[in-house]
Enzyme design. Structure first.
Site, PDB file in Angstrom:
ATOM      1  N   LYS A  51       7.775 -14.026   3.366  1.00  0.00           N
ATOM      2  CA  LYS A  51       6.395 -13.923   2.887  1.00  0.00           C
ATOM      3  C   LYS A  51       6.188 -14.906   1.751  1.00  0.00           C
ATOM      4  CE  LYS A  51       2.743 -10.627   1.792  1.00  0.00           C
ATOM      5  NZ  LYS A  51       2.374  -9.193   1.735  1.00  0.00           N
ATOM      6  N   ASN A  55       4.307 -11.039  -9.767  1.00  0.00           N
ATOM      7  CA  ASN A  55       4.448  -9.989 -10.770  1.00  0.00           C
ATOM      8  C   ASN A  55       5.884  -9.671 -11.165  1.00  0.00           C
ATOM      9  OD1 ASN A  55       1.622  -9.667 -10.716  1.00  0.00           O
ATOM     10  ND2 ASN A  55       1.811  -8.411  -8.875  1.00  0.00           N
ATOM     11  N   THR A  56       6.840 -10.420 -10.629  1.00  0.00           N
ATOM     12  CA  THR A  56       8.233 -10.351 -11.061  1.00  0.00           C
ATOM     13  C   THR A  56       8.598 -11.729 -11.611  1.00  0.00           C
ATOM     14  OG1 THR A  56       8.859  -8.653  -9.460  1.00  0.00           O
ATOM     15  CG2 THR A  56      10.621 -10.036 -10.325  1.00  0.00           C
ATOM     16  N   GLY A 100      -7.899  -9.763  -1.683  1.00  0.00           N
ATOM     17  CA  GLY A 100      -9.246  -9.494  -1.199  1.00  0.00           C
ATOM     18  C   GLY A 100      -9.959 -10.770  -0.810  1.00  0.00           C
ATOM     19  N   ASN A 130       0.772 -13.877   0.392  1.00  0.00           N
ATOM     20  CA  ASN A 130       0.721 -12.889  -0.666  1.00  0.00           C
ATOM     21  C   ASN A 130      -0.547 -13.108  -1.496  1.00  0.00           C
ATOM     22  OD1 ASN A 130       1.664 -10.900  -2.601  1.00  0.00           O
ATOM     23  ND2 ASN A 130       3.755 -11.453  -2.036  1.00  0.00           N
ATOM     24  N   THR A 131      -0.602 -12.523  -2.686  1.00  0.00           N
ATOM     25  CA  THR A 131      -1.751 -12.663  -3.578  1.00  0.00           C
ATOM     26  C   THR A 131      -1.724 -14.017  -4.283  1.00  0.00           C
ATOM     27  OG1 THR A 131      -0.517 -11.585  -5.348  1.00  0.00           O
ATOM     28  CG2 THR A 131      -1.890 -10.186  -3.955  1.00  0.00           C
ATOM     29  N   MET A 163       1.681  -4.777 -10.360  1.00  0.00           N
ATOM     30  CA  MET A 163       2.498  -3.579 -10.242  1.00  0.00           C
ATOM     31  C   MET A 163       3.959  -3.848 -10.599  1.00  0.00           C
ATOM     32  SD  MET A 163       0.145  -1.464  -9.359  1.00  0.00           S
ATOM     33  CE  MET A 163       0.967   0.012  -8.786  1.00  0.00           C
ATOM     34  N   ASN A 167      10.372 -10.902   0.546  1.00  0.00           N
ATOM     35  CA  ASN A 167       9.245 -11.196  -0.334  1.00  0.00           C
ATOM     36  C   ASN A 167       9.717 -12.045  -1.506  1.00  0.00           C
ATOM     37  OD1 ASN A 167       6.988 -11.238  -1.955  1.00  0.00           O
ATOM     38  ND2 ASN A 167       6.734  -9.018  -2.054  1.00  0.00           N
ATOM     39  N   ASN A 191       9.874  -4.393   3.717  1.00  0.00           N
ATOM     40  CA  ASN A 191       9.679  -5.548   2.848  1.00  0.00           C
ATOM     41  C   ASN A 191      10.616  -5.415   1.655  1.00  0.00           C
ATOM     42  OD1 ASN A 191       8.402  -7.007   0.515  1.00  0.00           O
ATOM     43  ND2 ASN A 191       6.883  -7.558   2.047  1.00  0.00           N
ATOM     44  N   LEU A 218       0.829  -1.196   0.000  1.00  0.00           N
ATOM     45  CA  LEU A 218       0.000   0.000   0.000  1.00  0.00           C
ATOM     46  C   LEU A 218       0.868   1.252   0.000  1.00  0.00           C
ATOM     47  CD1 LEU A 218      -3.418   0.412   1.514  1.00  0.00           C
ATOM     48  CD2 LEU A 218      -1.790   2.263   1.880  1.00  0.00           C
ATOM     49  N   PHE A 259       6.742  -4.414  -8.323  1.00  0.00           N
ATOM     50  CA  PHE A 259       7.750  -3.794  -7.451  1.00  0.00           C
ATOM     51  C   PHE A 259       8.173  -2.419  -7.963  1.00  0.00           C
ATOM     52  CE2 PHE A 259       9.648  -8.107  -5.812  1.00  0.00           C
ATOM     53  CZ  PHE A 259       8.481  -8.348  -5.119  1.00  0.00           C
ATOM     54  N   SER A 315       5.627 -12.623  -4.735  1.00  0.00           N
ATOM     55  CA  SER A 315       4.844 -11.832  -5.668  1.00  0.00           C
ATOM     56  C   SER A 315       4.805 -12.551  -7.017  1.00  0.00           C
ATOM     57  CB  SER A 315       5.457 -10.448  -5.853  1.00  0.00           C
ATOM     58  OG  SER A 315       4.838  -9.785  -6.940  1.00  0.00           O
ATOM     59  N   ASN A 370      -3.605  -6.984  -9.142  1.00  0.00           N
ATOM     60  CA  ASN A 370      -2.540  -6.036  -9.460  1.00  0.00           C
ATOM     61  C   ASN A 370      -1.368  -6.774 -10.088  1.00  0.00           C
ATOM     62  OD1 ASN A 370       0.207  -5.784  -7.841  1.00  0.00           O
ATOM     63  ND2 ASN A 370      -1.301  -6.682  -6.430  1.00  0.00           N
TER      64      ASN A 370
END
Length: 343
Positions: free
Chosen positions: A222, A182-183, A273, A251-252, A115, A177, A144, A66, A117, A180, A113
């Site tokens: 994480k 997303n990487t 969520g 995580n997500t 994003m 982390n 993190n 966030l 990083f 994720s 998301n």
């Protein structure tokens, strides 16, 4: 308590999600500077608990993601959190993935998301943490850390060690982390061989840092919600073997079963969520069964009510963190969760 969020949310949800996120935080900063937050926020009653030598004023934390760069620490700290986790930060600045990269799924109380990083680099974040009144006044700030997208996965440990060196002096705790989606290839670090290499490197680096600064800072890992029980148990065993201090679950998720038929439901990225709640809780239960009281667990994923927070604690978590729930429920969720856990 902030009751106005229910009126603001429809307007915010008309905006691009990333733009709404930035606008909300910038206005939160203004409200803090003008002394207005005290008019709207009821601070949670004290409910302290001590974990890894850190005494948390209450067990409700802000999840990483966030405030990636530590730009809003004082305003977020004024909302009643027991602790804040900032990041993910990487050794070098990077822009993240192309936009659009954040999507709302309001029918499911969810976000996707990718994003990637996006952040200003670890040194810029550390400087902001140092300048914050929240940190200067003893607020608990976890950092993190992750790897840069341009760093080959076989060299990932170097990036994590670089970031740990940069944040060690100012971090209350450090989260590694590796989960994720997303990487590219990041989640490969959850496999045994790569995780052994990473944890071994971090263990050696922390020993040197502990001697340098005269304090042993807690290290958390994480992990993703998409692991099977055998993988979770292996990770738990490795955490103990390499002297890690705790684990954040989770995580997500990349699972789209719950949202595949919704608008944006098939977008690439991590789903957070309500749809990730049960998977996150299942990981916590598996970890608790394996670890018992040997390591603390921070539960995160799908907390949208005080009852959800209670569920995470009942599954075995010691602390909880919020992110997507704040987007859908607003800051009142903090005190709702704090009250539910206190009661």
């Amino acid at each position: 308590m902030i009751n106005s969020y229910s009126f603001l949310r429809p307007w915010l949800f008309c905006l691009d999600p990333e733009r709404a996120h930035e606008l909300t935080l910038s206005n939160l900063d203004r409200a803090y500077r003008w002394g207005l937050l005290d008019c709207f926020i009821t601070q949670p009653a004290p409910n302290p608990l001590t974990i890894c030598g850190i005494t948390f004023p209450n067990p409700i934390g802000l999840a990483a993601g966030l405030d990636k760069d530590g730009k809003h620490i004082d305003a977020l700290g004024a909302l009643g959190f027991g602790f804040l986790e900032i990041g993910t930060v990487t050794p070098r600045p990077q822009p993240g993935n192309p936009k659009p990269r954040m999507f709302r799924l309001p029918e499911a109380d969810a976000l996707i998301n990718r994003m990637g990083f996006n952040n200003d680099g670890v040194e810029a974040c550390v400087a902001r943490v140092r300048r914050s009144q929240y940190w200067q006044n003893g607020g608990i700030v976890g950092l993190n850390i992750g790897k840069n997208a341009s760093t080959p996965i076989e060299n990932a440990a170097q990036d994590y060690v670089l970031s740990m060196n940069a944040v060690y002096e100012i971090a209350s705790y450090i989260t590694v982390n590796i989960s994720s989606p997303n990487t590219q290839n990041l989640r490969a670090l959850q496999g045994e061989e790569m995780l052994r290499t990473l944890l071994g490197s971090l263990d050696l680096a922390r020993k040197e840092l502990s001697n340098r600064y005269g304090v042993r800072k807690p290290l958390f890992l994480k992990i993703a919600p998409d692991l099977d029980p055998a993988d979770i148990n292996l990770i738990a065993d490795l955490l103990l073997e390499f002297g890690m201090d705790g684990i954040i679950a989770t995580n997500t998720t990349t699972d789209r079963a719950a949202v595949a038929n919704l608008e944006h439901g098939k977008e690439a990225g991590g789903l957070s969520g309500a749809p990730v709640k049960d998977a996150s809780t299942a990981v916590i239960k598996t970890l608790k069964a394996r670890l018992g009281e040997q390591l603390p667990i921070i539960g995160v994923g799908g907390i949208l009510s005080g009852e959800d927070a209670q569920e995470k604690i009942a599954a075995g978590a010691n602390l909880v963190q919020l992110y997507s729930g704040l987007i859908y429920k607003g800051p009142a969720l903090i005190s709702d969760c704090a009250k539910a856990l206190r009661d």
